[in-house]
Design an enzyme around this catalytic site. Structure first.
Site, short mmCIF file in Angstrom:
data_model
loop_
_atom_site.label_atom_id
_atom_site.label_comp_id
_atom_site.label_asym_id
_atom_site.label_seq_id
_atom_site.Cartn_x
_atom_site.Cartn_y
_atom_site.Cartn_z
CG PHE A 122 -9.36 -10.17 11.13
CD1 PHE A 122 -7.77 -10.48 11.59
CD2 PHE A 122 -9.58 -10.17 9.68
CE1 PHE A 122 -6.91 -10.88 10.68
CE2 PHE A 122 -8.52 -10.58 9.16
CZ PHE A 122 -7.38 -11.11 9.37
CD GLN A 123 -7.25 -7.51 7.56
OE1 GLN A 123 -8.02 -7.37 6.56
NE2 GLN A 123 -5.97 -8.06 6.86
CD GLU A 137 -1.78 -2.54 1.57
OE1 GLU A 137 -0.48 -2.93 2.14
OE2 GLU A 137 -2.64 -3.23 1.61
CG MET A 162 22.94 12.06 2.01
SD MET A 162 24.19 13.00 1.14
CE MET A 162 23.10 13.79 -0.15
CE LYS A 184 -17.31 -6.79 3.71
NZ LYS A 184 -16.74 -8.01 3.99
#
Lengths: 585, 171
Positions: free
Chosen positions: A114-115, A52, A482, A164
């Site tokens: 969950f999630q 993501e 760097m 949802k």
């Protein structure tokens, strides 16, 4: 009453209404209703990322190369938390993004489902604004509002969290034209009295300089053109931040190159010595100012910014103008003409004489040889062989990024995508993919380092899947360059953990994804390899072996002033760094 | 160099859309940018327009105070930011409830001082009083200090509410 749609259908209808053509995302349990609705329509295209964070950087690349809002769709919990780095990047660099995140159903919020993650809580500090939509009735309105907030004023990322059950509920659709925000009204036009004050200061200037930034690019291509014509009519020198490159044509005589920590000698010394500074769409970032109490000590400072909180934050200015660059510059030009301002040509000529003397120092010079490719040389050759094409450049973060900024010359805005504020390694490849989605026929090159590339190299699969022929141009010095440079300068050359060990075989890696892999070691082969890369209709991973010990100069060491630059390895390393400078990053 | 004299206390009124998370945005702004909150009160003031008013007491140099106001103004649900300390005279009030436990002479003394400060007794038992006092924060500070040796057991303060004097209003 109008037709009832499902929440998911409302979301997609709102996106179409907002002109969204492509969404970058990744499915999961909480956003399945939206993915189902996507499947049953053909207005919006979906690009499947592999992580993501990649999706958000793709949307950033898309947004910054088009001026449109980039749209992201991710699931709840890990989908949202993986997006956080991208959102923070977009916030720091003022990139308009709308990120739709799935959420567990409203009745489970707070239950450690969950999630489940507290997405609005987590993203509150890394977005311009965020929303949790609790009723289907609020969906259309909220998404329309999100696009307005993301794209107006100082642009930024906006998260809309979608439980949802809300996506599966029913409600009527509300078109964008019927939605107005209650309190959000960014100031576009500035106070004309302040503009007059600014123009008068400019007219009396002996040693003026324009200092521009990403805000000019964000104001749009017409703002860039207006500013360029104004700058030309004044005859003043102009410098740009990393984010502003391309807003003013780099080949123009009045352009002094980038300023700041790795900016040019002439730009930094001109900033230090100027008597009137006209800062437009830049924010006096620490990379730009160096030591604050020695920053342009004798200058009257004019600051134009759309965000009032950017003004007087780091540097106190004399004339503070809040407004959009295009509007302000338009007014400035009008006042300049009306007052028939003619800067004193004699003073300007003296000033340019001084600047030309600084230029003669040729601060970006480097030494080439027959055996090893210099990283600067690789970018100069890339520039020479791509400048006459329709080219977009993205970068990762580190030495290669600074060399790209120094050696690649941008003539137009929206051609240069880099992570400036947050400095996100792994930005360049996904950003290049987003650019390529927006400009399928153009040449898109990610100037990369071998370390940064590995941070989001999973997105190679995305390029293969959607036939996005991006070119990844790796300057492989086998170090986090760097980091190594700072360790050399500040930590007695103790290269703690900065060596790129166990590198993959980049050619085989490329081939495993159906890309073309190229490997170059000798300066003599560089041009041919670049040409092969450009001509290929596939995505290309080009591993350019460069001198591992090359450092990026000039450099203002942290905590030092603009007139205290290290010009090359012959300057005493670390001599200019105070105890105070050591704690700075 | 910044000296202690440059740091001043300001009372700032913020009118916001009363939506979920708005207080978290304000508080997150202060903690995220390292600003100081000395007092904060919030309540809905316009149920029709759904507006809440946040009164903040903070301190900083003039540059920091300007930043705080600009940063607050940048939050999307913020309608108006007013610095009551610099934008003309204002009235500042706070309410406190104090529980003082004791018997005998100390108990009588606490009642006498409460009378001087025009504090009300809102609860009483044989061994305790709850006093209610309204006034400027400094008045409350003084009252609390005097109650400490007299059996002060518990204090609850509301934080500051403030409003500008005169006929002009915030919106």
């Amino acid at each position: 009453m109008s037709e009832q749609l499902s929440g998911a259908e409302i979301v997609l209808k709102a996106l179409v209404d907002q002109g969204v053509e492509v969404v970058f995302g990744y499915p999961g349990g909480a956003v399945l209703p939206i993915y189902d609705a996507l499947f049953r329509q053909n207005r919006i295209r979906h690009v499947l990322c592999r992580h993501e964070q990649g999706a958000v950087h793709m949307a950033e690349g898309y947004a910054r190369s088009t001026g449109k809002v980039g749209c992201v769709l991710v699931t709840s919990g890990p989908g949202a938390t993986n997006a956080v780095t991208g959102l923070t990047d977009a916030l720091m660099d003022s990139v308009p993004i709308v990120c739709l995140t799935g959420q567990v159903p409203t009745f489970l919020i707070g239950n450690d489902a969950f999630q489940e993650a507290d997405t609005t809580g987590i993203t509150r500090q890394c977005t311009k604004h965020n929303y949790l939509v609790k009723e289907p009735d609020r969906l259309a309105r909220t998404i329309h509002e999100a696009f307005v907030v993301a794209s107006t004023g100082r642009p930024g990322p906006v998260v809309v969290d979608l439980p949802k059950d809300v996506l599966m509920g029913k409600a009527p659709y509300i078109p964008a034209s019927r939605v107005k925000h209650r309190s959000y009204k960014p100031q576009m036009k500035a106070d004309i009295a302040l503009i007059e004050q600014a123009v008068e200061l400019m007219g009396k200037a002996q040693r003026p300089i324009f200092y521009i930034g990403g805000g000019v690019v964000n104001s749009g291509p017409s703002a860039c053109k207006l500013l360029a014509s104004f700058v030309r009519s004044t005859g003043f020198p102009i410098t740009s931040t990393l984010m502003g490159l391309g807003a003013y044509p780099a080949s123009d005589q009045q352009f002094l190159g980038m300023l700041g920590m790795h900016g040019t000698y002439e730009a930094n010394l001109a900033m230090h010595a100027c008597d009137v500074m006209i800062c437009i769409g830049a924010r006096f970032d620490d990379r730009v100012t160096g030591r604050l109490d020695a920053f342009a000590p004798n200058a009257k400072k004019i600051h134009v910014d759309i965000d009032p909180s950017s003004i007087n934050k780091n540097v106190v200015v004399d004339v503070a103008i809040v407004g959009d660059v295009a509007h302000v510059v338009e007014d400035m030009i009008r006042v300049w003409k009306a007052k028939q301002i003619r800067p004193t040509q004699k003073a300007l000529a003296t000033w340019w004489g001084q600047i030309d003397a600084w230029k003669a120092r040729n601060c970006l010079a480097y030494k080439t040889n027959d055996t090893t490719i210099k990283p600067q040389q690789a970018i100069e050759r890339l520039y020479a062989l791509t400048k006459d094409r329709d080219t977009y450049i993205t970068t990762e973060v580190g030495q290669h990024q600074m060399w790209a900024a120094q050696f690649y010359k941008f003539e137009e805005p929206n051609r240069w995508m880099t992570s400036g504020g947050l400095g996100t390694m792994g930005y360049g490849l996904p950003a290049a993919l987003g650019v390529q989605v927006a400009h399928p026929e153009s040449l898109v090159v990610d100037i990369s380092g071998e370390a940064s590339f590995q941070m989001n190299m999973q997105e190679m699969g995305t390029a293969s899947q959607y036939r996005l022929p991006v070119k990844v141009f790796i300057l492989n010095n086998q170090y986090m360059g760097m980091v190594r440079q700072w360790q050399e300068l500040l930590h007695g050359s103790r290269y703690s953990e900065s060596y790129s060990d166990a590198l993959p075989d980049f050619v085989k890696l490329a081939e495993s994804f159906g890309w073309l892999g190229l490997e170059v070691e000798s300066p003599a082969d560089l041009d041919d390899a670049i040409k092969t890369m450009i001509e290929s209709d596939k995505p290309v991973l080009m591993n350019v072996h460069v001198d591992p010990s090359e450092n990026c100069y000039p450099m203002i060491p942290s905590g030092a002033a603009h007139n205290d630059m290290l010009m090359g390895p012959e300057d005493t390393a670390g001599a200019g760094v105070s105890d105070h400078g050591m704690v700075l990053v | 160099m910044i000296t202690q004299q440059d740091i001043r206390t300001h009372t700032i009124a913020v009118l916001v859309d009363n939506e979920s998370g708005v207080l978290a945005r304000v508080i997150g702004l202060f903690s995220g940018r390292g600003y100081n909150i000395e007092s904060l009160t919030v309540a809905e003031v316009d149920p029709v327009e759904k507006l809440s008013r946040i009164t903040l007491v903070t301190s900083g140099t003039p540059m920091v105070i300007e930043q705080i106001k600009a940063q607050l103004g940048r939050l999307v649900p913020v309608r108006k930011v007013a610095d009551l300390t610099v934008e003309g005279p204002s009235v500042t009030r706070e309410l406190a409830l104090l529980k003082v436990v004791g018997t005998g002479e100390k108990r009588v003394e606490s009642l006498r001082i409460a009378d001087i400060f025009r504090a009300n007794v809102v609860d009483s038992t044989n061994e305790s009083f709850v006093f209610e006092i309204v006034g400027k924060p400094e008045k409350l500070d003084a009252f609390i200090k005097l109650m400490e040796p007299l059996g002060l057991a518990e204090t609850s303060r509301t934080g500051v509410a403030a409003i500008a004097r005169g006929k002009e209003s915030l919106l």
